[in-house]
Design a protein around this motif. Structure first.
Motif, PDB file in Angstrom:
ATOM      1  N   VAL A 108       0.822  -1.220   0.000  1.00 33.62           N
ATOM      2  CA  VAL A 108       0.000   0.000   0.000  1.00 33.62           C
ATOM      3  C   VAL A 108       0.850   1.263   0.000  1.00 33.62           C
ATOM      4  N   GLY A 109       2.105   1.162   0.458  1.00 33.76           N
ATOM      5  CA  GLY A 109       2.920   2.362   0.534  1.00 33.76           C
ATOM      6  C   GLY A 109       2.214   3.453   1.315  1.00 33.76           C
ATOM      7  N   GLY A 110       2.133   4.645   0.740  1.00 33.27           N
ATOM      8  CA  GLY A 110       1.493   5.771   1.421  1.00 33.27           C
ATOM      9  C   GLY A 110       0.012   5.922   1.131  1.00 33.27           C
ATOM     10  N   MET A 111      -0.617   4.858   0.593  1.00 30.88           N
ATOM     11  CA  MET A 111      -2.048   4.931   0.282  1.00 30.88           C
ATOM     12  C   MET A 111      -2.889   5.326   1.497  1.00 30.88           C
ATOM     13  N   CYS A 112      -2.429   4.967   2.694  1.00 32.09           N
ATOM     14  CA  CYS A 112      -3.186   5.294   3.905  1.00 32.09           C
ATOM     15  C   CYS A 112      -3.391   6.797   4.051  1.00 32.09           C
ATOM     16  N   ASP A 113      -2.478   7.609   3.499  1.00 27.73           N
ATOM     17  CA  ASP A 113      -2.633   9.063   3.547  1.00 27.73           C
ATOM     18  C   ASP A 113      -3.174   9.635   2.246  1.00 27.73           C
ATOM     19  N   THR A 114      -2.675   9.156   1.116  1.00 27.53           N
ATOM     20  CA  THR A 114      -3.091   9.747  -0.154  1.00 27.53           C
ATOM     21  C   THR A 114      -4.565   9.501  -0.452  1.00 27.53           C
ATOM     22  N   GLU A 115      -5.120   8.409   0.038  1.00 27.26           N
ATOM     23  CA  GLU A 115      -6.534   8.166  -0.244  1.00 27.26           C
ATOM     24  C   GLU A 115      -7.446   9.187   0.434  1.00 27.26           C
ATOM     25  N   LYS A 116      -6.933   9.868   1.440  1.00 26.79           N
ATOM     26  CA  LYS A 116      -7.732  10.876   2.147  1.00 26.79           C
ATOM     27  C   LYS A 116      -7.947  12.118   1.291  1.00 26.79           C
ATOM     28  N   VAL A 117      -7.084  12.324   0.303  1.00 26.96           N
ATOM     29  CA  VAL A 117      -7.213  13.518  -0.540  1.00 26.96           C
ATOM     30  C   VAL A 117      -7.564  13.138  -1.973  1.00 26.96           C
ATOM     31  N   TYR A 118      -8.031  11.933  -2.173  1.00 35.04           N
ATOM     32  CA  TYR A 118      -8.333  11.457  -3.528  1.00 35.04           C
ATOM     33  C   TYR A 118      -9.288  12.392  -4.258  1.00 35.04           C
ATOM     34  N   PHE A 119     -10.365  12.792  -3.599  1.00 37.87           N
ATOM     35  CA  PHE A 119     -11.370  13.615  -4.273  1.00 37.87           C
ATOM     36  C   PHE A 119     -10.919  15.064  -4.432  1.00 37.87           C
ATOM     37  N   ASP A 120      -9.905  15.487  -3.672  1.00 39.87           N
ATOM     38  CA  ASP A 120      -9.365  16.830  -3.845  1.00 39.87           C
ATOM     39  C   ASP A 120      -8.726  17.000  -5.219  1.00 39.87           C
ATOM     40  N   ILE A 121      -8.231  15.904  -5.771  1.00 38.73           N
ATOM     41  CA  ILE A 121      -7.587  15.955  -7.080  1.00 38.73           C
ATOM     42  C   ILE A 121      -8.577  16.415  -8.150  1.00 38.73           C
TER      43      ILE A 121
END
Length: 404
Positions: free
Chosen positions: A108-121
């Motif tokens: 998962v690498g850093g998915m635990c953090d990046t998924e929190k801003v997925y919709f911000d993209i």
């Protein structure tokens, strides 16, 4: 003749303990880490059981001796906690100049953090606000950060082969040592729970809404977990010269890839059988020399049949005691191989076989059943530890008692 590869240090954190001693205590007390998430914002919060480390990300940063969590994902912090213990366990002081490799595994690498801003993209009003997370997404980010903190620079790489990742990391580190490329390798993996993995495995209908039941007729899927574990491997001459405490020997290993299906093993367990057979042959041991198998044992419908058939094919009527410790830790994916390798070392050191929790009924496809009771004062000299991943990537390790 290649030197033997010794295990001289171990460190881990999981849902059943924040260090090796706590994990052993929970295994001995038959205390499972399965429950429900406190830290993930998911609709499955109270529906799908997980094995979550009982510390917030901020608490993990403190445990890793970091002043704050900026730039450090939960995946990285779990890894730092575990690797610090492993290095201390091996008696390795900061700044040692022995040529050392870090072989780290994660899926998962850093998915635990990046998924929190997925919709911000996708939101033009928040353009650019998510960029600080991008660098942490790659699995190699946590590897490099761990290397920077620990000062390991001679050889640093990342392995991501699904559920066999950290078992393959151990194999790679052992090969580097035997080829004389490094004298020491710190090998393992780290994995944090994420919505991505929970939703992904749930979409495959591979998650049980009850606590998982490996090798049980009523099994209905896995429970995901998180954690990290690392083992320090050293060439024999280095370990003996510095008077290291040898915990066990990594005596054999094998990786096979049967490529039967993207997410399912072959029904007859062809890849699992060949991985175990070849690892055992490399170790110089026979099937009669094995006292315990820490099975992959995910509690999914396909895996347990496949692995059970492979065990019966390899050992015939004399299948040794076996159990899945995923009923304690959940399936920690890339960290599973290293966590279970440490459990294998503990089985040898403690003369102990760990129970397969939640078992109630023998599988109709098999003639064998896992151990359901804690067995103590049972001499364990050789353990096979299995880790089988998606795509038919199968890894088996043989861990043996150090005989001097």
């Amino acid at each position: 003749m290649a030197e033997r590869v010794f295990i001289t240090g171990v460190g881990m954190i999981s849902a059943i303990g924040e260090n090796v001693a706590e994990n052993l205590r929970s295994l001995r007390l038959q205390r499972s880490g399965l429950g429900y998430t406190q830290y993930i914002d998911t609709r499955h919060r109270d529906v799908l059981p997980v094995a979550e480390v009982k510390h917030s990300t901020e608490e993990l940063a403190a445990m890793a001796d970091l002043p704050d969590v900026e730039g450090y994902t939960r995946t990285t912090l779990l890894g730092l906690v575990a690797i610090r213990e492993a290095l201390a366990s091996a008696g390795i002081a900061p700044g040692e100049t022995v040529p050392t490799a870090l072989i780290n595994a994660s899926t998962v690498g850093g998915m635990c953090d990046t998924e929190k801003v997925y919709f911000d993209i996708l939101d033009p009003q928040k353009e650019g606000t998510f960029l600080r997370y991008i660098d942490t997404l790659d699995c190699a980010d946590c590897t490099q950060r761990i290397a920077d903190i620990t000062g390991i620079r001679d050889y640093v790489t990342t392995i991501s082969t699904a559920c066999s990742s950290s078992a393959n990391a151990l194999m790679y580190g052992a090969r580097l040592i035997q080829q004389g490329l490094v004298d020491r390798a710190v090998c393992g993996g780290t994995e944090a729970l994420t919505r991505f993995t929970i939703n992904g495995f749930n979409s495959l209908k591979n998650i049980d809404k009850q606590f998982c039941r490996p090798f049980d007729q009523q099994r209905n899927g896995l429970n995901l977990g998180e954690g990290a574990a690392y083992l320090v491997l050293e060439r024999e001459s280095l370990a003996l010269a510095r008077g290291a405490r040898v915990l066990a020997e990594l005596s054999g290993w094998c990786n096979t890839n049967e490529a039967f299906h993207p997410t399912a093993p072959s029904p007859e367990g062809n890849g699992a059988y060949e991985a175990m057979r070849a690892a055992l042959a490399m170790s110089g041991r026979t099937t009669d020399d094995v006292q315990y198998v820490n099975v992959h044992g995910t509690a999914t419908l396909n895996n347990d049949v496949s692995e059970g058939r492979a065990l019966q094919r390899l050992f015939g009527r004399n299948v040794p005691k076996f159990s899945s410790t995923k009923s304690f830790t959940g399936h920690t994916l890339a960290a599973a191989g290293a966590i279970e390798a440490i459990f294998s070392v503990l089985a040898i050191q403690q003369d102990m076989i760990f129970p397969n929790l939640h078992f109630s009924e023998k599988m109709e496809e098999l003639d064998i059943t896992p151990e359901t009771q804690l067995t103590e004062e049972y001499p364990v000299r050789n353990v096979i530890s299995n880790s089988f991943g998606f795509g038919g990537n199968n890894a088996s390790l043989v861990i043996s008692k150090y005989e001097g």
